[in-house]
Design a protein around this motif. Structure first.
Motif, short mmCIF file in Angstrom:
data_model
loop_
_atom_site.label_atom_id
_atom_site.label_comp_id
_atom_site.label_asym_id
_atom_site.label_seq_id
_atom_site.Cartn_x
_atom_site.Cartn_y
_atom_site.Cartn_z
N GLU A 1 27.17 35.89 -17.68
CA GLU A 1 26.26 36.70 -18.03
C GLU A 1 24.75 36.59 -18.28
O GLU A 1 24.43 35.41 -18.68
N SER B 1 29.63 39.61 -13.60
CA SER B 1 29.20 40.14 -14.88
C SER B 1 29.69 41.38 -15.32
O SER B 1 29.28 42.41 -15.18
N GLY C 1 29.72 42.36 -17.90
CA GLY C 1 28.70 42.98 -19.44
C GLY C 1 29.43 43.35 -20.84
O GLY C 1 29.03 43.70 -21.61
N GLU D 1 29.31 31.62 -21.53
CA GLU D 1 28.19 32.26 -22.31
C GLU D 1 27.68 31.59 -23.42
O GLU D 1 28.55 31.10 -24.07
#
Ligand code: LIP
Length: 320
Positions: free
Chosen positions: A175, A213, A215, A234
């Protein structure tokens, strides 16, 4: 205080469904009114009225049922209600994980409900209302997924775990997050380049199969638990983004570690998962690797540890 985790899980599912209804209603109201979103830290960190109304609803339902339990929520924290994670039974909630997706109408939006005992994630429920995906887990009892297509709970991972001889076969979740400052973006870009790059021309390149990704940190954890993503890394998430996901992933046989330094010291220990410092939940740095099948050359567990080492050799970290 004794806690019946099975009861907590059942209740968390009810709360997640109620929150899901609130999120869908909020989305429909937004579409009808073309409402905007407010910025929190910067233009890449958003909050909407639905984040706040969903958190108010969830907080009220929990306080009515468990008045003695503590509550940590993303929007309460943003409003200055800052509770540390202690040994007390604590609900750790993100009312909408994937707020940017919510604003854009991209389906990967969920409510993430985690519950800790002795500062360790013990129950997790993640519900993605637009897709109808419900992930549930209770420590020691496995994790499960129900979907509109498969309404009976299916145990995670969804298929017998395959081997993963190298990162070349890995589909990763990565991300951009909301911190776009120079140092962070450069370290992230170099890390992504090494994870994805062709070693013929990228120094240290591992040439992973692909990167996604979603989100939503909670849904990244869930997809690694399902087995359809191989790993997720992340830096910058908060306890509410990951608490439920940690239980769901661990109960699906994933390994979840914190920073590279913590992971490296923990990996030296024989039963390292029991020794992983409980700072993983609040440490803001996360790496999760799916359950991997045994091969003739190495056990699935050794393959998970190798994958963690390989990824951390390629990654540059920063302080949050
Ligand atoms: C988001 C995370 C996402 C991360 C974003 C943000 P939000 O949570 O789940 O993985 O990259 O920076 O923290 O803000 O949608 O609840």
């Amino acid at each position: 205080m004794t806690v019946d985790l099975a009861e907590v899980l059942e209740f968390a599912i009810e709360v997640a469904k109620a929150a899901g209804t609130e999120i869908v209603k909020g989305s429909e109201a937004r579409l009808a009114s073309s409402a905007g979103a407010d910025e929190k830290k910067n233009t890449a960190d958003l909050v909407t009225e639905t984040d706040q109304s969903t958190e108010r609803l969830v907080r009220k339902l929990i306080a009515e049922k468990y008045p003695d339990h503590k509550f940590i929520g993303e929007e309460s924290y943003a409003a200055g209600d800052i509770e540390p994670v202690t040994g007390a039974p604590t609900w750790i909630i993100d009312p909408i994980d994937g707020t940017t997706n919510f604003v854009k109408g991209f389906q990967f939006v969920c409510i993430s409900i985690g519950f800790t005992v002795d500062a360790e994630p013990a129950v997790g429920v993640i519900y993605a209302p637009f897709m109808g995906y419900l992930y549930t887990a209770r420590k020691g009892n496995g994790s499960y997924l129900t979907t509109p297509l498969h309404p009976e709970p299916r145990k995670l991972p969804l298929a017998p775990p395959t081997t993963l001889p190298s990162l070349r076969g890995a589909l990763l979740a990565l991300e951009w997050g909301s911190d776009r400052s120079k140092d962070v973006v450069e370290k992230k870009s170099r890390s992504f380049a090494r994870l994805m790059g062709d070693p013929e021309s990228v120094e240290g390149g591992l040439m992973a199969l692909g990167a996604r990704s979603l989100g939503s940190s909670a849904l990244n954890f869930s997809h690694v638990a399902m087995g359809c993503l191989d790993a997720y890394w992340e830096i910058g998430c908060w306890a509410w983004d990951v608490c439920a996901g940690i239980v769901i992933a661990r109960e699906a046989g994933c390994i979840v570690v914190g920073s590279s330094a913590e992971a490296r010291s923990a990996l030296m220990l024989p039963n390292f998962e029991e020794h992983v410092p409980s700072t993983v939940l609040t440490g803001r740095k996360y790496l999760v690797v799916r359950k991997i099948g045994d091969s003739a050359e190495e056990s699935g567990r050794d393959a998970q540890i190798r994958t963690i080492r390989q990824m951390y050799d390629a990654i540059e970290e920063w302080d949050v």
